[in-house]
Design a protein around this motif. Sequence first.
Motif, short mmCIF file in Angstrom:
data_model
loop_
_atom_site.label_atom_id
_atom_site.label_comp_id
_atom_site.label_asym_id
_atom_site.label_seq_id
_atom_site.Cartn_x
_atom_site.Cartn_y
_atom_site.Cartn_z
N SER A 180 0.84 -1.20 0.00
CA SER A 180 0.00 0.00 0.00
C SER A 180 0.87 1.25 0.00
O SER A 180 1.97 1.25 0.56
N PRO A 181 0.40 2.33 -0.62
CA PRO A 181 1.16 3.58 -0.63
C PRO A 181 1.53 4.07 0.77
O PRO A 181 2.62 4.58 0.99
N SER A 182 0.64 3.87 1.74
CA SER A 182 0.92 4.31 3.10
C SER A 182 2.09 3.55 3.70
O SER A 182 2.98 4.13 4.32
N LEU A 183 2.12 2.25 3.50
CA LEU A 183 3.21 1.42 4.02
C LEU A 183 4.51 1.74 3.28
O LEU A 183 5.59 1.80 3.89
N GLN A 184 4.43 1.96 1.97
CA GLN A 184 5.61 2.37 1.21
C GLN A 184 6.16 3.68 1.74
O GLN A 184 7.37 3.86 1.86
N ALA A 185 5.26 4.61 2.07
CA ALA A 185 5.69 5.92 2.57
C ALA A 185 6.45 5.76 3.88
O ALA A 185 7.50 6.37 4.08
N VAL A 186 5.93 4.93 4.78
CA VAL A 186 6.61 4.68 6.06
C VAL A 186 8.01 4.13 5.79
O VAL A 186 9.00 4.62 6.33
N PHE A 187 8.10 3.12 4.94
CA PHE A 187 9.37 2.48 4.61
C PHE A 187 10.35 3.47 3.98
O PHE A 187 11.50 3.59 4.40
N ARG A 188 9.90 4.22 2.99
CA ARG A 188 10.77 5.13 2.25
C ARG A 188 11.23 6.32 3.09
O ARG A 188 12.40 6.71 3.04
N LEU A 189 10.32 6.90 3.86
CA LEU A 189 10.70 8.05 4.68
C LEU A 189 11.69 7.62 5.77
O LEU A 189 12.62 8.35 6.09
N ARG A 190 11.52 6.42 6.31
CA ARG A 190 12.41 5.95 7.37
C ARG A 190 13.77 5.55 6.80
O ARG A 190 14.81 5.97 7.29
N ARG A 201 6.75 -4.42 11.53
CA ARG A 201 6.05 -5.56 10.91
C ARG A 201 6.54 -5.75 9.49
O ARG A 201 6.76 -6.89 9.05
N LEU A 202 6.72 -4.65 8.75
CA LEU A 202 7.21 -4.75 7.38
C LEU A 202 8.63 -5.33 7.36
O LEU A 202 8.93 -6.20 6.54
N LEU A 203 9.49 -4.86 8.26
CA LEU A 203 10.84 -5.43 8.32
C LEU A 203 10.79 -6.93 8.59
O LEU A 203 11.55 -7.70 8.00
N GLY A 219 8.42 9.91 14.73
CA GLY A 219 7.55 11.06 15.01
C GLY A 219 7.30 11.91 13.78
O GLY A 219 6.17 12.34 13.53
N GLU A 220 8.35 12.16 13.01
CA GLU A 220 8.21 12.95 11.78
C GLU A 220 7.32 12.22 10.76
O GLU A 220 6.48 12.84 10.11
N ILE A 221 7.52 10.92 10.64
CA ILE A 221 6.71 10.14 9.70
C ILE A 221 5.25 10.16 10.14
O ILE A 221 4.35 10.35 9.32
N ALA A 222 5.02 9.97 11.43
CA ALA A 222 3.65 9.98 11.96
C ALA A 222 2.97 11.31 11.65
O ALA A 222 1.82 11.33 11.20
N ALA A 223 3.68 12.41 11.86
CA ALA A 223 3.11 13.73 11.58
C ALA A 223 2.81 13.89 10.10
O ALA A 223 1.76 14.40 9.71
N ALA A 224 3.73 13.43 9.25
CA ALA A 224 3.55 13.57 7.80
C ALA A 224 2.36 12.76 7.29
O ALA A 224 1.66 13.19 6.37
N LEU A 225 2.14 11.60 7.88
CA LEU A 225 1.09 10.71 7.38
C LEU A 225 -0.21 10.83 8.18
O LEU A 225 -1.18 10.14 7.87
N GLY A 226 -0.20 11.65 9.21
CA GLY A 226 -1.40 11.82 10.02
C GLY A 226 -1.75 10.56 10.82
O GLY A 226 -2.92 10.22 10.98
N GLN A 227 -0.73 9.86 11.28
CA GLN A 227 -0.93 8.64 12.07
C GLN A 227 -0.24 8.82 13.42
O GLN A 227 0.55 9.73 13.61
N SER A 228 -0.50 7.91 14.33
CA SER A 228 0.19 7.96 15.62
C SER A 228 1.59 7.37 15.46
O SER A 228 1.83 6.52 14.60
N GLU A 229 2.50 7.81 16.32
CA GLU A 229 3.87 7.29 16.27
C GLU A 229 3.91 5.78 16.54
O GLU A 229 4.60 5.05 15.81
N PRO A 230 3.17 5.27 17.55
CA PRO A 230 3.18 3.81 17.75
C PRO A 230 2.66 3.04 16.52
O PRO A 230 3.18 1.97 16.20
N ALA A 231 1.68 3.58 15.82
CA ALA A 231 1.16 2.91 14.63
C ALA A 231 2.23 2.85 13.54
O ALA A 231 2.40 1.82 12.87
N VAL A 232 2.96 3.95 13.36
CA VAL A 232 4.02 3.99 12.35
C VAL A 232 5.13 3.01 12.70
O VAL A 232 5.60 2.26 11.85
#
Length: 178
Positions: free
Chosen positions: A128-138, A165-167, A146-159
């Motif tokens: 999914s684009p959201s999961l790709q975004a987490v992977f690519r930004l990290r 999980r992806l790793l 925290g930065e990724i969470a803010a960018a994607l509008g998600q909580s830090e624990p969720a990110v």
Amino acid sequence: MEQESKWIRDIQRIGSRQAAEQLVERYYDEIYVFVYRQTGHKEDAMDLTQNIFLAVFRALPSYDPKKAAFRTWLYRIATNKVIDTRRRFCPVTTPLEETELPVQEDFVSQTHDRELLERIENYVTGLSPSLQAVFRLRLYGEWSFGEIAAALGQSEPAVKSQYYRLLGRIREEFDSDG
């Protein structure tokens, strides 16, 4: 950043070319490095970086500083453009450590690493684009959770959870390869 806000207002209100040039100058190198780490090709990274800034200026009239910092908004656009490009072309990626590889490391090992990274990239591109975004930004943007969470509008624990999980999925999928 007060100067940045002024540039954005000048672009939005009067289409200031000078302000646009200042904004590009401020962020170009940072975005280029982010893109290059994912494409591995200077020309592709330059083209994609240019396309990102064109998209930014097209979307700038709708930018709202109350919803996100400009840098966060810029990286959201950059991440989406990289994802779109990978879907279309799937270019070869360059490992972040490629320029730091020890001279004594053998060619077979280097080739295997590149092939493995490309296979992992292809795997991630199918997510999914959201999961790709987490992977690519990290990984490529070296952003904090925290930065990724803010960018994607998600909580830090969720990110964090998504990333780890992806790793785990990547390790399961590619562990038998070496």
